[in-house]
Design an enzyme around this catalytic site. Structure first.
Site, short mmCIF file in Angstrom:
data_model
loop_
_atom_site.label_atom_id
_atom_site.label_comp_id
_atom_site.label_asym_id
_atom_site.label_seq_id
_atom_site.Cartn_x
_atom_site.Cartn_y
_atom_site.Cartn_z
N ARG A 180 -8.80 -6.94 13.42
CA ARG A 180 -7.97 -6.23 14.39
C ARG A 180 -8.81 -5.09 14.92
NH1 ARG A 180 -4.16 -7.56 17.77
NH2 ARG A 180 -2.49 -6.03 18.00
N GLU A 225 -3.44 5.99 19.04
CA GLU A 225 -4.13 4.83 18.45
C GLU A 225 -3.46 3.54 18.91
OE1 GLU A 225 -5.09 5.65 14.31
OE2 GLU A 225 -4.86 3.53 13.87
N TYR A 240 -9.83 -4.70 2.89
CA TYR A 240 -9.10 -3.54 3.43
C TYR A 240 -9.34 -2.36 2.48
CZ TYR A 240 -4.86 -1.47 5.66
OH TYR A 240 -3.97 -0.69 6.34
N ARG A 280 0.34 5.39 16.46
CA ARG A 280 0.49 6.76 15.98
C ARG A 280 -0.24 7.75 16.88
NH1 ARG A 280 -2.28 5.09 10.11
NH2 ARG A 280 -4.10 4.09 11.00
N ASP A 302 -10.15 1.42 1.13
CA ASP A 302 -10.09 2.84 1.46
C ASP A 302 -11.43 3.47 1.11
OD1 ASP A 302 -7.57 3.24 2.58
OD2 ASP A 302 -6.61 3.11 0.61
N ARG A 315 9.79 5.61 -3.07
CA ARG A 315 10.19 6.54 -4.14
C ARG A 315 11.66 6.89 -4.05
NH1 ARG A 315 6.03 10.04 -2.17
NH2 ARG A 315 4.07 9.37 -3.11
N ARG A 366 0.83 -1.21 0.00
CA ARG A 366 0.00 0.00 0.00
C ARG A 366 0.86 1.26 0.00
NH1 ARG A 366 -5.15 0.23 2.29
NH2 ARG A 366 -4.64 2.07 3.51
P1 FAD Z 1 -18.05 1.54 8.30
O1 FAD Z 1 -17.56 2.93 8.27
O2 FAD Z 1 -17.42 0.57 9.22
O3 FAD Z 1 -19.62 1.56 8.52
C1 FAD Z 1 -20.38 0.43 8.88
C2 FAD Z 1 -21.47 0.90 9.83
O4 FAD Z 1 -22.35 -0.19 10.10
C3 FAD Z 1 -20.92 1.35 11.19
O5 FAD Z 1 -21.43 2.63 11.51
C4 FAD Z 1 -21.43 0.29 12.14
O6 FAD Z 1 -21.69 0.79 13.44
C5 FAD Z 1 -22.71 -0.17 11.44
N1 FAD Z 1 -23.10 -1.53 11.82
C6 FAD Z 1 -22.35 -2.65 11.80
N2 FAD Z 1 -23.05 -3.70 12.22
C7 FAD Z 1 -24.30 -3.25 12.50
C8 FAD Z 1 -25.47 -3.86 13.00
N3 FAD Z 1 -25.49 -5.16 13.32
N4 FAD Z 1 -26.59 -3.12 13.17
C9 FAD Z 1 -26.56 -1.78 12.88
N5 FAD Z 1 -25.47 -1.14 12.42
C10 FAD Z 1 -24.36 -1.86 12.24
N6 FAD Z 1 -9.71 5.23 4.24
C11 FAD Z 1 -9.16 6.20 3.47
O7 FAD Z 1 -9.53 6.34 2.30
N7 FAD Z 1 -8.21 7.04 3.99
C12 FAD Z 1 -7.77 6.96 5.28
O8 FAD Z 1 -6.91 7.75 5.71
C13 FAD Z 1 -8.32 5.92 6.10
N8 FAD Z 1 -7.93 5.79 7.38
C14 FAD Z 1 -8.48 4.81 8.16
C15 FAD Z 1 -8.05 4.72 9.48
C16 FAD Z 1 -8.60 3.75 10.30
C17 FAD Z 1 -8.13 3.63 11.72
C18 FAD Z 1 -9.60 2.85 9.79
C19 FAD Z 1 -10.19 1.79 10.67
C20 FAD Z 1 -10.02 2.96 8.48
C21 FAD Z 1 -9.47 3.92 7.64
N9 FAD Z 1 -9.89 4.10 6.32
C22 FAD Z 1 -9.32 5.07 5.53
C23 FAD Z 1 -10.93 3.22 5.73
C24 FAD Z 1 -12.34 3.82 5.83
O9 FAD Z 1 -12.68 4.03 7.19
C25 FAD Z 1 -13.34 2.84 5.21
O10 FAD Z 1 -13.00 2.53 3.88
C26 FAD Z 1 -14.79 3.33 5.20
O11 FAD Z 1 -15.11 4.14 6.28
C27 FAD Z 1 -15.68 2.10 5.21
O12 FAD Z 1 -17.05 2.44 5.10
P2 FAD Z 1 -18.14 1.31 5.34
O13 FAD Z 1 -19.46 1.95 5.13
O14 FAD Z 1 -17.79 0.11 4.55
O15 FAD Z 1 -17.94 0.84 6.85
N1 UDP Z 2 3.58 0.53 7.99
C1 UDP Z 2 4.79 0.40 8.63
N2 UDP Z 2 5.38 1.49 9.18
C2 UDP Z 2 4.80 2.72 9.13
C3 UDP Z 2 3.57 2.85 8.47
C4 UDP Z 2 2.97 1.74 7.92
O1 UDP Z 2 5.33 -0.70 8.71
O2 UDP Z 2 5.39 3.68 9.66
C5 UDP Z 2 2.96 -0.70 7.42
C6 UDP Z 2 2.02 -1.38 8.42
O3 UDP Z 2 2.12 -2.77 8.21
C7 UDP Z 2 0.66 -0.88 7.99
C8 UDP Z 2 0.82 -0.82 6.48
O4 UDP Z 2 2.18 -0.38 6.29
O5 UDP Z 2 -0.37 -1.78 8.39
C9 UDP Z 2 -0.13 0.10 5.76
O6 UDP Z 2 0.02 1.40 6.29
P1 UDP Z 2 -1.14 2.47 6.19
O7 UDP Z 2 -0.63 3.78 6.70
O8 UDP Z 2 -1.70 2.45 4.81
O9 UDP Z 2 -2.20 1.88 7.23
P2 UDP Z 2 -3.66 2.37 7.67
O10 UDP Z 2 -3.66 3.87 7.61
O11 UDP Z 2 -4.60 1.70 6.73
O12 UDP Z 2 -3.75 1.85 9.06
#
Ligand code: FAD
Ligand code: UDP
Length: 374
Positions: free
Chosen positions: A249, A300, A348, A280, A350, A176, A172
């Site tokens: 996780r 986090e 996984y 982080r 985005d 560079r 991911r």
């Molecule tokens: P979710 O946002 O998980 O929505 C699902 C919803 O369903 C939730 O509100 C949940 O409460 C509800 N639900 C589940 N089960 C039930 C039930 N039984 N009854 C009623 N409601 C229920 N993407 C990026 O593009 N850029 C980023 O920088 C980025 N950072 C991230 C950082 C973290 C820590 C995480 C965890 C994800 C990150 N993502 C990022 C990914 C992004 O969050 C997801 O791609 C996106 O939010 C997923 O949307 P979704 O609707 O599939 O799921």
């Molecule tokens: N990663 C790492 N070191 C860093 C940042 C990321 O080893 O400083 C690895 C780690 O395995 C992570 C993956 O790269 O799960 C993807 O990173 P990303 O920032 O895309 O993770 P997310 O924001 O989805 O948690």
């Protein structure tokens, strides 16, 4: 006759976009959400004039112009570029892995010097076809970067050894041989001014929503309330774990308000050594250049997922993918169910991918309606 055309389980991006588009097409939708707010993991809350990303930093990035144009309807985006800092013990590095990182690690200045060191370290580790994350990482950036910036971070993030994790996780990140600290290669990137919750509220405007409502508390009732169900929760839970539990996780977010103007000088600072339990620290004000005398930070902490915990990341290794395929086969047989989003598709994803998938699901539904009218 059912009361609704669609019951949408989950108000994350997938569910909210689906509901919005179907509502526009005059379909009657009900959204149920088990949390006390809409938005799923993109939820932001305005505290002290700062939009706090309550479920971890969310930086919007995509190469898909259609998705970018689509999301702009609901918010103006700023020109934020993600450039995280990595801290390993008392050493500080730029991310993603680029000429700045290589200079900081080895004191070299040219791409040729960096490539030479990486090649030698890869040869020393005797890796031909990388089979897991450890081998993939050493092949891409060499042993020193693997040991300081990848091993500790990844093992605490996933709770597994790098040698047991799939290599796609590390692919991911860009590598560079230029002095460019932009974490993403995508053409479009930014943060919605005013936070993500505003986008979700606009998407769900005029749609019936029931918060604090878990589908599984009254499954039989919810199954009969609409012609179709859009389900965005965990797929193994939907099928009562009949093929076993999928692994996820989980994370714990610890938010703190600090009485300082600028705590760490950057929105995202990674802590890469294994001894520090969090991965982080996010300082939210830097996403939107907010001018205020206080600041809010979030640490986090990755934690083991157990039933009842929030499932944040699917663990897409071979063992879990095999189980998922069984659930998916069951899902494909159901005519009145649409499984969507990160948890139901166990991917996984985005944000941009979830938007793309949700718009595809809308298109497919509308085509079905058109075909049935013919
Ligand atoms: P979710 O946002 O998980 O929505 C699902 C919803 O369903 C939730 O509100 C949940 O409460 C509800 N639900 C589940 N089960 C039930 C039930 N039984 N009854 C009623 N409601 C229920 N993407 C990026 O593009 N850029 C980023 O920088 C980025 N950072 C991230 C950082 C973290 C820590 C995480 C965890 C994800 C990150 N993502 C990022 C990914 C992004 O969050 C997801 O791609 C996106 O939010 C997923 O949307 P979704 O609707 O599939 O799921
Ligand atoms: N990663 C790492 N070191 C860093 C940042 C990321 O080893 O400083 C690895 C780690 O395995 C992570 C993956 O790269 O799960 C993807 O990173 P990303 O920032 O895309 O993770 P997310 O924001 O989805 O948690």
């Amino acid at each position: 006759m059912s009361k609704y055309d669609y019951l949408i389980v989950g108000s994350g991006l997938f569910g909210s976009i689906f509901a919005h588009e179907m509502n526009k097409n005059e379909k009657k939708c009900l959204v149920i959400e088990k949390r006390s707010h809409v938005g799923g993991n993109v939820f932001t809350e305005n505290i002290e004039n700062i939009n706090v990303h309550k479920y971890g930093a969310h930086i919007f990035h995509t190469n898909n112009k259609e998705v970018w144009d689509y999301i702009q309807q609901f918010a103006e985006f700023n020109r934020y570029t993600n450039s995280p800092i990595a801290i390993y013990k008392d050493e500080l590095y730029n991310l993603p892995f680029n000429m700045n990182t290589f200079h900081q690690m080895w004191g070299i200045k040219t791409p040729e010097e960096a490539k030479k060191i990486i090649k030698a370290q890869k040869e020393e580790a005797n890796i031909k076809n990388p089979k897991n994350l450890e081998e993939q990482a050493i092949s891409l950036v060499g042993k020193d970067i693997y040991e300081k910036l990848i091993k500790g971070y990844t093992e605490k993030q996933w709770g597994k050894k790098c040698s047991e994790l799939p290599s796609f996780i590390i692919k991911r990140l860009p590598v560079r041989f230029t002095y460019d600290n932009n974490y993403f290669n995508d053409l479009y990137q930014g943060i919605p001014i005013g936070g993500y919750t505003k986008i979700i509220e606009k998407l769900l405007n005029g749609i019936e929503i029931k918060l604090n409502t878990d589908f599984f508390d009254d499954k039989e009732n919810w199954k009969n309330i609409a012609d179709k169900i859009v389900y965005t929760g965990m797929i193994d839970q939907y099928y009562d774990y009949c093929f076993g539990e999928l692994e996820y996780r989980s994370l714990e977010f610890k938010h703190e308000t600090k009485n300082v103007e600028n705590y760490q000088g950057n929105a995202v600072v990674n802590y890469n050594e294994s001894e520090i339990p969090y991965t982080r620290i996010i300082e939210h004000k830097h996403f939107e250049n907010i001018d205020s005398c206080k600041t809010i930070i979030t640490k986090e902490y990755p934690i083991k997922w157990e039933k009842g915990y929030e499932a944040y990341y699917p663990i897409n290794d071979e063992k879990n993918l095999k189980i998922f395929e069984k659930y998916q086969k069951l899902g494909n047989k159901e005519e009145n169910m649409i499984f969507g989003g990160r948890l139901a598709l166990y991917k996984y994803y985005d944000m941009w991918e979830v938007i793309e998938e949700s718009l595809k699901a809308v298109k497919s539904e509308m085509n079905n309606f058109k075909n049935n009218e013919k």
